[in-house]
Design an enzyme around this catalytic site. Structure first.
Site, PDB file in Angstrom:
ATOM      1  N   HIS A 109     -49.927  12.163  87.589  1.00 54.73           N
ATOM      2  CA  HIS A 109     -49.788  13.156  88.660  1.00 54.73           C
ATOM      3  C   HIS A 109     -51.098  13.935  88.784  1.00 54.73           C
ATOM      4  CE1 HIS A 109     -47.739  15.672  91.504  1.00 54.73           C
ATOM      5  NE2 HIS A 109     -48.224  16.724  90.891  1.00 54.73           N
ATOM      6  N   GLU A 143     -36.361  15.227  86.097  1.00 52.17           N
ATOM      7  CA  GLU A 143     -37.024  16.307  86.842  1.00 52.17           C
ATOM      8  C   GLU A 143     -38.360  15.795  87.361  1.00 52.17           C
ATOM      9  OE1 GLU A 143     -37.146  20.584  85.387  1.00 52.17           O
ATOM     10  OE2 GLU A 143     -36.286  19.480  83.712  1.00 52.17           O
ATOM     11  N   LEU A 144     -38.580  15.899  88.657  1.00 53.55           N
ATOM     12  CA  LEU A 144     -39.771  15.332  89.297  1.00 53.55           C
ATOM     13  C   LEU A 144     -41.074  15.897  88.709  1.00 53.55           C
ATOM     14  CD1 LEU A 144     -40.782  13.545  91.690  1.00 53.55           C
ATOM     15  CD2 LEU A 144     -40.818  15.635  93.048  1.00 53.55           C
ATOM     16  N   ASP A 145     -41.981  14.993  88.355  1.00 44.94           N
ATOM     17  CA  ASP A 145     -43.312  15.359  87.844  1.00 44.94           C
ATOM     18  C   ASP A 145     -43.233  16.394  86.720  1.00 44.94           C
ATOM     19  OD1 ASP A 145     -44.496  13.691  89.779  1.00 44.94           O
ATOM     20  OD2 ASP A 145     -44.529  15.297  91.259  1.00 44.94           O
TER      21      ASP A 145
HETATM   22  C1  GAR Z   1     -53.246   9.313  92.648  1.00 44.68           C
HETATM   23  O1  GAR Z   1     -54.062  10.441  92.880  1.00 44.68           O
HETATM   24  C2  GAR Z   1     -52.013   9.687  91.861  1.00 44.68           C
HETATM   25  O2  GAR Z   1     -52.254  10.669  90.888  1.00 44.68           O
HETATM   26  C3  GAR Z   1     -51.108  10.206  92.949  1.00 44.68           C
HETATM   27  O3  GAR Z   1     -51.321   9.329  94.028  1.00 44.68           O
HETATM   28  C4  GAR Z   1     -52.636   8.805  93.963  1.00 44.68           C
HETATM   29  C5  GAR Z   1     -52.550   7.303  93.978  1.00 44.68           C
HETATM   30  O4  GAR Z   1     -53.831   6.738  94.065  1.00 44.68           O
HETATM   31  N1  GAR Z   1     -49.732  10.231  92.542  1.00 44.68           N
HETATM   32  C6  GAR Z   1     -48.877  11.175  92.912  1.00 44.68           C
HETATM   33  O5  GAR Z   1     -49.162  12.095  93.637  1.00 44.68           O
HETATM   34  C7  GAR Z   1     -47.479  11.008  92.337  1.00 44.68           C
HETATM   35  N2  GAR Z   1     -46.741  12.222  92.468  1.00 44.68           N
HETATM   36  P1  GAR Z   1     -54.047   5.203  93.797  1.00 44.68           P
HETATM   37  O6  GAR Z   1     -53.039   4.452  94.681  1.00 44.68           O
HETATM   38  O7  GAR Z   1     -55.457   4.958  94.242  1.00 44.68           O
HETATM   39  O8  GAR Z   1     -53.829   4.939  92.334  1.00 44.68           O
END
Ligand code: GAR
Length: 216
Positions: A109, A143-145
């Protein structure tokens, strides 16, 4: 050899970082399946470029979120994974799915949880005026994140930062802490004690990453 299943919805840069770590023999494992809920996910392209089996499972074919998760859980179980890795997987998982992979399901996250949980964590940090943010690898709970934290990296937030600039600064560390956490788990160095996670023989008390990176 240990086996990983990856779930991804988008760009796939974290998937790529994990693939690179495997190629460089820093992680002794294989990715047997990449699943996506988005047909256009670049993660699916990355998987096929690397000869990794990949599947797009269309959520619109399922009447409920539960039905979708039961279906993908069956696909994942067939792979007999040691670890299920959420790499930018943007669907909220159902409780039953989370139960069936308890202790084997991890997420990254882009904030220092419990701050800025949910979507657009980097935008939330910029708008809030936070002076530090970062990223977190954690076990997934209902619980989310908010599951037990394995490793975190901290980055400064600058006055002129846009969401994009902060996201890039954080992503640099995502690509280090995610492979590192996966390596520790697959080497059985990770102990979960309630909310607390301890990595055996890791160096704690370091900045910007705690516990300290060893291989990335
Ligand atoms: C990343 O920044 C990850 O931390 C976030 O999405 C992006 C995916 O990038 N995840 C979340 O926000 C989950 N709650 P990627 O597809 O290039 O790995």
């Amino acid at each position: 050899m240990k086996n990983i299943v990856v779930l991804a919805s988008g760009r796939g840069s974290n998937l790529q970082a994990i693939i690179n770590a495997i190629k460089e023999k820093k992680i002794n494992a294989k990715i047997s399946l990449v699943l996506s809920d988005k047909k256009e996910a670049n993660a699916l392209k990355i998987a096929s470029e690397n000869n990794i089996k990949s599947k797009f499972i269309d959520p619109s074919f399922f009447a409920s979120r539960e039905g979708y998760d039961i279906y993908i859980a069956e696909l994942i179980k067939k792979e007999n994974p040691d670890l299920v890795v959420l790499a930018g997987y943007m669907r909220i998982l159902t409780d039953k799915f989370i139960d069936s992979f308890e202790g084997k399901l991890i997420n990254i996250h882009p904030s220092l949880i419990p701050a800025f949980q949910g979507l657009k964590a980097q935008k939330k940090a910029v708008e809030y005026g936070a002076k530090f943010s970062g990223c977190t690898v954690h076990f997934v709970t209902k619980e989310l994140d908010n599951g037990p934290i394995i490793i975190q990296a901290v980055v400064p937030v600058l006055p002129e930062d846009t969401e994009k600039e902060l996201s890039e600064r954080i992503l640099f560390y995502e690509h280090k802490i995610y492979p590192q956490a996966i390596k520790w788990i697959l080497e059985d160095r990770v102990i979960i004690e309630g909310r607390k996670v301890v990595i055996k023989n890791a160096k704690y008390g370091t900045l910007p990453v705690n516990p300290a990176l060893e291989d990335f």
